[in-house]
Write an enzyme that holds these catalytic residues in place. Structure first.
Site, short mmCIF file in Angstrom:
data_model
loop_
_atom_site.label_atom_id
_atom_site.label_comp_id
_atom_site.label_asym_id
_atom_site.label_seq_id
_atom_site.Cartn_x
_atom_site.Cartn_y
_atom_site.Cartn_z
N HIS A 164 -4.19 -6.61 7.38
CA HIS A 164 -5.58 -6.74 6.94
C HIS A 164 -5.68 -6.52 5.43
O HIS A 164 -4.92 -5.75 4.85
CB HIS A 164 -6.46 -5.71 7.66
CG HIS A 164 -6.59 -5.96 9.13
ND1 HIS A 164 -5.64 -5.53 10.03
CD2 HIS A 164 -7.55 -6.59 9.86
CE1 HIS A 164 -6.00 -5.89 11.25
NE2 HIS A 164 -7.16 -6.52 11.18
N ASP A 174 16.41 -5.79 -9.77
CA ASP A 174 16.24 -6.85 -10.76
C ASP A 174 16.55 -6.35 -12.18
O ASP A 174 17.16 -7.07 -12.97
CB ASP A 174 14.82 -7.38 -10.71
CG ASP A 174 14.56 -8.45 -11.74
OD1 ASP A 174 15.20 -9.52 -11.67
OD2 ASP A 174 13.74 -8.22 -12.65
#
Length: 229
Positions: free
Chosen positions: A147, A198
């Site tokens: 949601h 990363d």
């Protein structure tokens, strides 16, 4: 020898376990009992084949019952087995808090570079912290059936751990609403961990993101829950 003699007298009994159907198995057992009665004057003791059949039936019934119970507990699965978004409109709004964590194993070489803030891309921990907070706020766009909720607080902490040359990450999400924030907390630490990777991948491809898990949650129908260490 006994088995060979029985096989010769009752060739049809060889079909006893050849059927995949409960109905066929019951018929085969009944035929076998009649053959035994015609030779020995009485049917075989019910303690062998009949009890095995009964045990099989009971065990199968228990398995079906457990399967039905598990299916009912999967709130994101509809009556026809299709994926669905849960309707939470009837739930009461409560204070929701969830805490999650993960661990990023760097290795000594990368750990030393991060500690000295010498990675080419910049401050690893600071960038990962912001990425984790941003990730929590985008959970509903990343996880299809989540949601879209209003978060009142997101915390992401990263600490270098010299014991195993890793980064320990903990994330917390909070909201007041009708559905929990477990996914937001777990998304926060996962995105933070991916950002650490990363930032460090140029120095090493051996960096590992491990132990992504929920640590605790409060609020909602299930109340308070904490992982037992």
């Amino acid at each position: 020898m006994l088995l060979r003699r029985l096989g010769a007298v009752f060739p049809s009994s060889r079909r006893l376990f050849s059927s995949n159907s409960d109905h066929d198995l019951a018929n085969t057992i009944a035929e076998f009992n009649k053959e035994m009665e015609s030779v020995f004057g009485e049917p075989p003791s019910s303690g062998t084949l009949d009890s095995s059949n009964n045990n099989f039936t009971v065990e199968k019934s228990e398995m079906i019952s457990q399967t039905d119970e598990n299916a009912l507990s999967l709130t994101h699965v509809g009556g026809a087995g299709e994926a669905q978004m849960v309707d939470v409109s009837s739930k009461e709004s409560t204070k929701r808090i969830a805490v999650a964590s993960c661990n990023v194993i760097l290795g000594k070489k990368v750990f030393d570079l991060v500690l000295a803030n010498q990675m080419t891309k910049g401050d690893v921990l600071s960038v990962a912290k912001i990425a984790g907070i941003s990730g929590a706020k985008h959970t509903s766009t990343l996880i299809p059936l989540c949601h879209n909720i209003t978060l009142t607080h997101v915390r992401v902490d990263l600490h270098l751990n010299p014991k195993n040359y890793s980064v320990d990450i903990e994330g917390e999400a909070a909201s007041t609403g009708k559905t929990g924030v477990e996914m937001e907390a777990m998304t926060a630490v996962t995105i933070a961990g991916l950002t650490v990777y990363d930032m460090c991948k140029a120095a090493s491809k051996d960096v590992q993101i491990t132990n992504v898990r929920l640590k605790s949650k409060i609020g909602g129908k299930s109340g308070q829950w904490s992982r037992e260490e």
